[in-house]
Write a protein that holds these residues in place. Structure first.
Motif, PDB file in Angstrom:
ATOM      1  N   VAL A  35       0.540  -1.152   0.658  1.00  0.00           N
ATOM      2  CA  VAL A  35       0.629   0.460   0.470  1.00  0.00           C
ATOM      3  C   VAL A  35       0.661   1.020  -0.029  1.00  0.00           C
ATOM      4  CG1 VAL A  35      -2.234  -1.200   1.246  1.00  0.00           C
ATOM      5  CG2 VAL A  35      -0.111  -0.145   2.465  1.00  0.00           C
ATOM      6  N   ILE A  36       0.658   2.450  -0.260  1.00  0.00           N
ATOM      7  CA  ILE A  36       0.934   3.119  -0.243  1.00  0.00           C
ATOM      8  C   ILE A  36       0.535   4.688  -0.086  1.00  0.00           C
ATOM      9  CG2 ILE A  36       2.146   5.227  -2.851  1.00  0.00           C
ATOM     10  CD1 ILE A  36       2.223   2.756  -3.979  1.00  0.00           C
ATOM     11  N   VAL A  37       1.191   5.430   1.351  1.00  0.00           N
ATOM     12  CA  VAL A  37       0.413   6.832   1.302  1.00  0.00           C
ATOM     13  C   VAL A  37       0.911   7.441   0.650  1.00  0.00           C
ATOM     14  CG1 VAL A  37       0.403   7.624   3.335  1.00  0.00           C
ATOM     15  CG2 VAL A  37       0.024   5.225   3.803  1.00  0.00           C
ATOM     16  N   LYS A  38       0.154   8.484   0.596  1.00  0.00           N
ATOM     17  CA  LYS A  38       0.688   9.913  -0.690  1.00  0.00           C
ATOM     18  C   LYS A  38       1.090  10.546   0.190  1.00  0.00           C
ATOM     19  CE  LYS A  38      -0.654   9.061  -4.880  1.00  0.00           C
ATOM     20  NZ  LYS A  38       0.999   8.327  -5.498  1.00  0.00           N
ATOM     21  N   PRO A  39       1.601  12.182  -0.590  1.00  0.00           N
ATOM     22  CA  PRO A  39       1.912  13.131  -0.236  1.00  0.00           C
ATOM     23  C   PRO A  39       0.890  13.787   0.770  1.00  0.00           C
ATOM     24  CG  PRO A  39       3.302  13.157  -2.384  1.00  0.00           C
ATOM     25  CD  PRO A  39       2.004  11.228  -2.023  1.00  0.00           C
ATOM     26  N   GLY A  40       0.409  14.172   1.828  1.00  0.00           N
ATOM     27  CA  GLY A  40       0.247  15.024   2.158  1.00  0.00           C
ATOM     28  C   GLY A  40       0.059  15.974   3.676  1.00  0.00           C
ATOM     29  N   ALA A  41      -0.584  16.578   3.986  1.00  0.00           N
ATOM     30  CA  ALA A  41      -0.254  17.253   5.620  1.00  0.00           C
ATOM     31  C   ALA A  41      -1.476  17.162   6.562  1.00  0.00           C
ATOM     32  CB  ALA A  41       0.108  19.321   5.935  1.00  0.00           C
ATOM     33  N   GLY A  42      -1.236  17.971   7.858  1.00  0.00           N
ATOM     34  CA  GLY A  42      -2.225  17.127   8.590  1.00  0.00           C
ATOM     35  C   GLY A  42      -1.497  17.935  10.204  1.00  0.00           C
ATOM     36  N   LEU A  43      -2.933  18.245  11.075  1.00  0.00           N
ATOM     37  CA  LEU A  43      -2.805  18.117  12.268  1.00  0.00           C
ATOM     38  C   LEU A  43      -3.108  17.195  13.199  1.00  0.00           C
ATOM     39  CD1 LEU A  43      -1.602  20.730  13.757  1.00  0.00           C
ATOM     40  CD2 LEU A  43      -4.071  21.405  14.058  1.00  0.00           C
ATOM     41  N   PHE A  44      -2.419  16.721  14.648  1.00  0.00           N
ATOM     42  CA  PHE A  44      -2.565  15.862  15.149  1.00  0.00           C
ATOM     43  C   PHE A  44      -1.851  15.605  16.522  1.00  0.00           C
ATOM     44  CE2 PHE A  44      -1.774  14.076  10.764  1.00  0.00           C
ATOM     45  CZ  PHE A  44      -2.448  13.089  10.775  1.00  0.00           C
ATOM     46  N   MET A  45      -3.306  16.318  17.080  1.00  0.00           N
ATOM     47  CA  MET A  45      -2.873  16.680  18.304  1.00  0.00           C
ATOM     48  C   MET A  45      -2.178  17.569  18.529  1.00  0.00           C
ATOM     49  SD  MET A  45      -2.382  12.748  20.232  1.00  0.00           S
ATOM     50  CE  MET A  45      -1.823  13.770  22.340  1.00  0.00           C
ATOM     51  N   ASN A  46      -2.852  18.347  18.214  1.00  0.00           N
ATOM     52  CA  ASN A  46      -1.996  19.686  17.648  1.00  0.00           C
ATOM     53  C   ASN A  46      -0.461  19.759  16.933  1.00  0.00           C
ATOM     54  OD1 ASN A  46      -4.276  20.993  18.050  1.00  0.00           O
ATOM     55  ND2 ASN A  46      -3.850  20.900  20.704  1.00  0.00           N
ATOM     56  N   GLN A  47      -0.303  18.977  16.576  1.00  0.00           N
ATOM     57  CA  GLN A  47       0.861  19.038  15.804  1.00  0.00           C
ATOM     58  C   GLN A  47       1.380  18.820  14.802  1.00  0.00           C
ATOM     59  OE1 GLN A  47       2.965  15.140  18.131  1.00  0.00           O
ATOM     60  NE2 GLN A  47       4.329  16.697  19.496  1.00  0.00           N
ATOM     61  N   TRP A  48       1.994  19.573  13.314  1.00  0.00           N
ATOM     62  CA  TRP A  48       1.685  19.368  12.435  1.00  0.00           C
ATOM     63  C   TRP A  48       2.414  18.507  12.107  1.00  0.00           C
ATOM     64  CZ3 TRP A  48      -0.998  22.766  10.306  1.00  0.00           C
ATOM     65  CH2 TRP A  48      -1.317  23.945  10.903  1.00  0.00           C
ATOM     66  N   TYR A  49       2.251  17.970  10.794  1.00  0.00           N
ATOM     67  CA  TYR A  49       2.446  16.546   9.868  1.00  0.00           C
ATOM     68  C   TYR A  49       2.315  17.084   8.938  1.00  0.00           C
ATOM     69  CZ  TYR A  49       2.768  12.101   8.459  1.00  0.00           C
ATOM     70  OH  TYR A  49       3.963  10.404   7.297  1.00  0.00           O
ATOM     71  N   GLU A  50       3.731  16.402   8.015  1.00  0.00           N
ATOM     72  CA  GLU A  50       3.804  16.701   6.291  1.00  0.00           C
ATOM     73  C   GLU A  50       4.617  15.957   6.021  1.00  0.00           C
ATOM     74  OE1 GLU A  50       4.913  20.426   3.263  1.00  0.00           O
ATOM     75  OE2 GLU A  50       5.360  20.358   5.167  1.00  0.00           O
ATOM     76  N   ASN A  51       4.315  14.886   5.020  1.00  0.00           N
ATOM     77  CA  ASN A  51       5.006  13.991   4.117  1.00  0.00           C
ATOM     78  C   ASN A  51       4.909  14.454   2.370  1.00  0.00           C
ATOM     79  OD1 ASN A  51       5.125  11.436   2.938  1.00  0.00           O
ATOM     80  ND2 ASN A  51       3.199  11.107   2.778  1.00  0.00           N
ATOM     81  N   ASP A  52       6.375  14.741   2.007  1.00  0.00           N
ATOM     82  CA  ASP A  52       6.426  14.992   0.673  1.00  0.00           C
ATOM     83  C   ASP A  52       6.717  13.883  -0.536  1.00  0.00           C
ATOM     84  OD1 ASP A  52       9.038  13.990   1.764  1.00  0.00           O
ATOM     85  OD2 ASP A  52       9.843  16.492   1.383  1.00  0.00           O
ATOM     86  N   ALA A  53       6.707  12.845  -0.274  1.00  0.00           N
ATOM     87  CA  ALA A  53       6.877  11.173  -0.303  1.00  0.00           C
ATOM     88  C   ALA A  53       5.972  10.623  -0.478  1.00  0.00           C
ATOM     89  CB  ALA A  53       7.893  11.161  -0.844  1.00  0.00           C
TER      90      ALA A  53
END
Length: 72
Positions: free
Chosen positions: A28-46
C-alpha cells in the motif's frame, strides 16, 4: 495557538492528501500530504510504501495510522 482556526485531522484537497492506495501485491502507498494531529503538524512530501504481511488463512483489516507522540 491555531486551535480556534484549524481542527485536528488531514488537510483534504483535490490532490488526495495522505490518501492510502493499493500498490502491487501486498503493498500500500500513503500519498504526500499534511495534517494536524494532537496540535502537532505533520507533513509527508513523498509516497511512503508499506508491505503488508501475507496471511491467507485469517480474515483481517489492516490499518495505516498516524500517531502523535507527545513524549519529550
Amino acid at each position: 495557538m491555531y486551535k480556534h482556526i484549524v481542527s485536528n485531522g488531514v488537510f483534504k484537497n483535490a490532490l488526495g492528501e495522505l490518501e492510502v492506495v493499493a500498490g502491487a501485491g501486498m503493498n500500500v502507498i500513503v500519498k504526500p500530504g499534511a495534517g494536524l494531529f494532537m496540535n502537532q503538524w505533520y507533513e509527508n512530501d513523498a509516497d511512503i510504501n508499506f508491505t503488508l504481511d501475507t496471511e491467507s488463512s485469517v480474515n483481517r483489516i489492516d490499518l495505516i495510522v498516524i500517531e502523535a507522540n507527545k513524549t519529550p
